[in-house]
Design a protein around this motif. Structure first.
Motif, PDB file in Angstrom:
ATOM      1  N   LYS A 416       0.848  -1.233  -0.320  1.00  0.00           N
ATOM      2  CA  LYS A 416       0.513  -0.137   0.071  1.00  0.00           C
ATOM      3  C   LYS A 416       1.400   0.973  -0.215  1.00  0.00           C
ATOM      4  O   LYS A 416       0.833   2.118  -0.333  1.00  0.00           O
ATOM      5  N   LEU A 417       1.741   1.571   0.758  1.00  0.00           N
ATOM      6  CA  LEU A 417       3.206   1.997   0.631  1.00  0.00           C
ATOM      7  C   LEU A 417       3.463   2.286   0.021  1.00  0.00           C
ATOM      8  O   LEU A 417       3.485   4.070  -1.066  1.00  0.00           O
ATOM      9  N   TYR A 418       3.868   1.369  -1.112  1.00  0.00           N
ATOM     10  CA  TYR A 418       4.524   1.739  -2.720  1.00  0.00           C
ATOM     11  C   TYR A 418       3.357   2.780  -3.604  1.00  0.00           C
ATOM     12  O   TYR A 418       3.549   3.095  -4.144  1.00  0.00           O
ATOM     13  N   ASP A 419       1.892   2.130  -3.469  1.00  0.00           N
ATOM     14  CA  ASP A 419       0.821   2.773  -4.720  1.00  0.00           C
ATOM     15  C   ASP A 419       0.590   4.319  -4.060  1.00  0.00           C
ATOM     16  O   ASP A 419       0.761   4.624  -4.923  1.00  0.00           O
ATOM     17  N   LEU A 420       1.204   4.436  -3.001  1.00  0.00           N
ATOM     18  CA  LEU A 420       0.875   5.675  -2.281  1.00  0.00           C
ATOM     19  C   LEU A 420       2.198   6.360  -2.699  1.00  0.00           C
ATOM     20  O   LEU A 420       1.888   8.009  -3.475  1.00  0.00           O
ATOM     21  N   ALA A 421       3.607   5.717  -2.049  1.00  0.00           N
ATOM     22  CA  ALA A 421       4.502   6.605  -3.003  1.00  0.00           C
ATOM     23  C   ALA A 421       4.852   6.931  -4.724  1.00  0.00           C
ATOM     24  O   ALA A 421       5.181   7.899  -5.188  1.00  0.00           O
TER      25      ALA A 421
END
Lengths: 470, 470
Positions: A416-421
């Protein structure tokens, strides 16, 4: 014991104590006089030791007070636990995740925390260009001819020479050049593995290795791996009857940055040789140590030619040149045949250029600078993480290499952090990429090979802030 | 029918008659006037046709007498029969022979009749050097970065553009670059084959392909192959239930130099698509035709993405650069994944240099010259063979490429000839290298890519004299 050797031993001993946290930031070190007495060394030697440690930013001197463990080392975060993968070889590929991450890397203006190579800003580009031009002049037919199958002789001689520093003791006939490090690993796996065989690796492990192994039909057995000291020998002993090949990155591996002790390297080599299991050793990070000396390799302890030693200049000099090599031990004929069939020849121009660059001695100077930069980057990363990442964040404590492993609280999913970043043009490498099992969902790898700047700091902060929201 | 098209048709028709031997050396051609009447073309067009044939050295003009088939074409030797390999996939590798031949190639001062690449003397070395220098300047970070996975965009665009001439009609997204042609074939075989699968190939066949296939655990089925027209379609039809993959070099293949007709290419593509058998097409020799136009490829007739088209610049421009490519049709994802895992990236500098060289248009000029040289070499080889080889020697009649296939009387063993020749610093390629069966012991391949000189002629004579003694 020679003076020089003693000096190095003592300096390394103190450095190790600092890095392990036994000596903490602000701790006072023994005085020059005490050090002399303790080790029966001269004042000059003692002073040199402190100077060396100071040059590594491990200690600071305070006038009239003595030497203290550096304040900038203050920030160490808790270390993640050793991994506990299932010991049954299984296969749950994170293919889609890997594809997404790799495809997005093509985007413009991306802050690339996700790929473990040094940024072009850290490389001696002008000098390399000159060497390319010289190579086209020096080579017969301007480099349009095939090289001899084993590879550029000058390059092999330089690699052999450099191997003396860690006990590789190669000569040029021991080496075969390849188109980069992955090509070296690919030849080793093709030479040794047949579909259905089981390969033991570190966990977490570089995704390219996972995909290469499964692509060749191998079963992958992930070994419990400590973020500082690498694989657990006891577990290797237990699973040894179940494995056919072992592949390790013993020095500053990616993603953990762990480094096996000499003792453990020696024991792994002995154990595998005893069971006639070949060891593929990937040493692409060995030259970028943060400490005072280059670590040995498993190959340093290989008496039977059972270790296939692989390395390259992709992590230190020029990723795009694709210059790598294998010291394949007793598997040399197999490797040579694979090279002939799958790639015919290495590319003369880049190999000649790198050979000459190494010959001038510029490589050592460049490495010296690169090591300093990476070590300082690591400290800056950890400081920024301590300041702006969620409470409870843990990090590995690499003593070399290009990778920092970050472990969040269980609730923070790095997918999820990847998608945000990525929406903010920041690319990270989610932990799940580094395993074929259901683990590391709350982890990620950060590349510390970017030039440190206010922008880098802000981007890293931004990742922290996003993680906090999750 | 357009004038231009008609002109080409007529010129090619006459050229084909001359090459096939229907028109023989010294034969008088119809007059300009007769040609005008027969084809209803203008005097100018008829004259252009004769000029074209003259420029190809196929005809000579004699003042006041008209046009005659060229005297230098006088010498054609009998054509070998089509090969008749066993149609049971078998496996009797000439490994030792191949190793000997390859190892000896490293010797100094060798006359290399044994390797099918153009000599450096025939390549535009100075211009290539300039392109390498420009590439290090133009590329981001001097070419030290990884390329995008699919390969240099400019290069892919140039390859796509050139493919229009033979009906490839690629666009840049259809192409994936590789480290040379063998690397392209290697990826195709790894993508398509699993151990135990059967692959159909020409017989005789390039040894690298035989070894690559057996190395990957494939069974090899050798197809009867005519030295001029390639594989027999009827046999392919018969064996089709037994095969999983087909790999052909339809244009000027090595070692025979055969070229399949458009009709046969089309039929092979249809047949294999119908049975869902992928076709790997190796077109590395397609650009070095001796006639007036480039032959089509199997890929020209591929509607379903079932043909994996492979090529390179290794046979035309710079073997040592290792610049090749695949148009993998519907297998693109598999090929991209293999490229990522086994080689990470192509080498930016050489790919950029070749892209720019192609862009300047210099490649077309160079090819034009190279084709003329090779055709003239072929004629000189045949003349020398006719003069100094044993009676009864047969040769293929390549209409392009770098190879000449020589068949001796059954009593002359080319393995023995090899042993004699290598002592005199001459390297030939014995026929047995080109098959996994017991055939071609009295054959050999000669490379016609050496610059023709008195020395080359003497060395070739020497081979003939040694053969006479056997």
């Amino acid at each position: 014991m020679s003076k020089e050797f003693l000096y190095t031993e003592i300096a390394n001993g103190i450095a190790a104590q600092i890095r392990s946290g036994a000596l903490k930031s602000g701790d006072k070190l023994p005085s020059v006089r005490t050090l002399c007495k303790e080790h029966q060394i001269s004042m000059n030697t003692a002073k040199r030791i402190f100077l060396e440690l100071e040059s590594q930013s491990l200690i600071d001197s305070k006038p009239q007070s003595g030497y203290f463990v550096s304040a900038s080392l203050a920030i160490t975060l808790p270390l993640p636990e050793a991994s506990r993968p299932s010991l049954i070889a299984n296969h749950n590929e994170p293919d889609e995740l890997i594809s997404t991450v790799y495809e997005n890397m093509g985007k413009n203006d991306l802050t690339l925390f996700s790929i473990a190579i040094p940024s072009g800003d850290l490389l001696p580009l002008a000098k390399l260009k000159k060497e390319i031009v010289s190579a086209t002049r020096a080579l017969k037919a301007g480099g349009t001819e095939y090289e001899e199958l084993q590879g550029n002789l000058k390059l092999r001689r330089m690699i052999a020479l450099r191997s003396l520093s860690w006990g590789g003791n190669f000569n040029e006939t021991d080496l075969v050049t390849t188109n980069g490090g992955m090509n070296a690993l690919s030849f080793c796996l093709m030479a040794l593995g047949k579909p259905g065989d089981t390969i033991a690796i570190e966990s977490p492990c570089y995704p390219g290795i996972l995909q290469l192994a499964t692509g060749l039909g191998l079963k992958v057995l992930e070994l419990p791996t400590h973020p500082s000291t690498g694989i657990e020998i006891e577990t290797l002993k237990k699973v040894i009857p179940a494995i056919d090949i072992c592949l390790l990155i013993p020095n500053f591996n990616t993603p953990l940055g762990s480094c096996m002790s000499d003792e453990n390297k020696k024991e792994v080599v002995r154990l595998l040789a005893e069971h006639n299991i070949p060891l593929i050793e990937d040493d692409v990070y060995g030259d970028i140590y943060f400490g005072s000396h280059r670590p040995k390799c498993c190959k340093s302890f290989d008496k039977e030619g059972n270790v296939l030693y692989c390395s390259s200049i992709s992590k230190t000099l020029a990723p795009g040149y694709r210059v790598g090599w294998i010291a394949p031990g007793k598997y040399k004929d197999k490797i040579l045949k694979l090279k002939l069939l799958h790639s015919t020849s290495s590319i003369s121009i880049v190999n000649e250029a790198v050979a000459n660059f190494l010959k001038t001695g510029r490589y050592e100077k460049h490495l010296h600078q690169l090591r300093k930069t990476l070590q300082s980057n690591y400290q800056n990363y950890v400081q920024t993480i301590a300041e702006s990442f969620p409470a409870g964040t843990k990090t590995s404590r690499p003593q070399g290499g290009l990778s920092l492993w970050v472990e969040f609280d269980k609730n923070i999913q790095t997918r999820k952090l990847y998608d945000l970043a990525i929406k903010e043009n920041i690319s990270i490498a989610p932990g799940r990429m580094f395993t074929l099992q259901d683990q590391f969902e709350n982890c990620m790898r950060l590349c510390i090979g970017l030039p440190w700047s206010e922008e880098t700091r802000l981007k890293l902060q931004q990742v922290g802030n996003m993680a906090k929201k999750l």
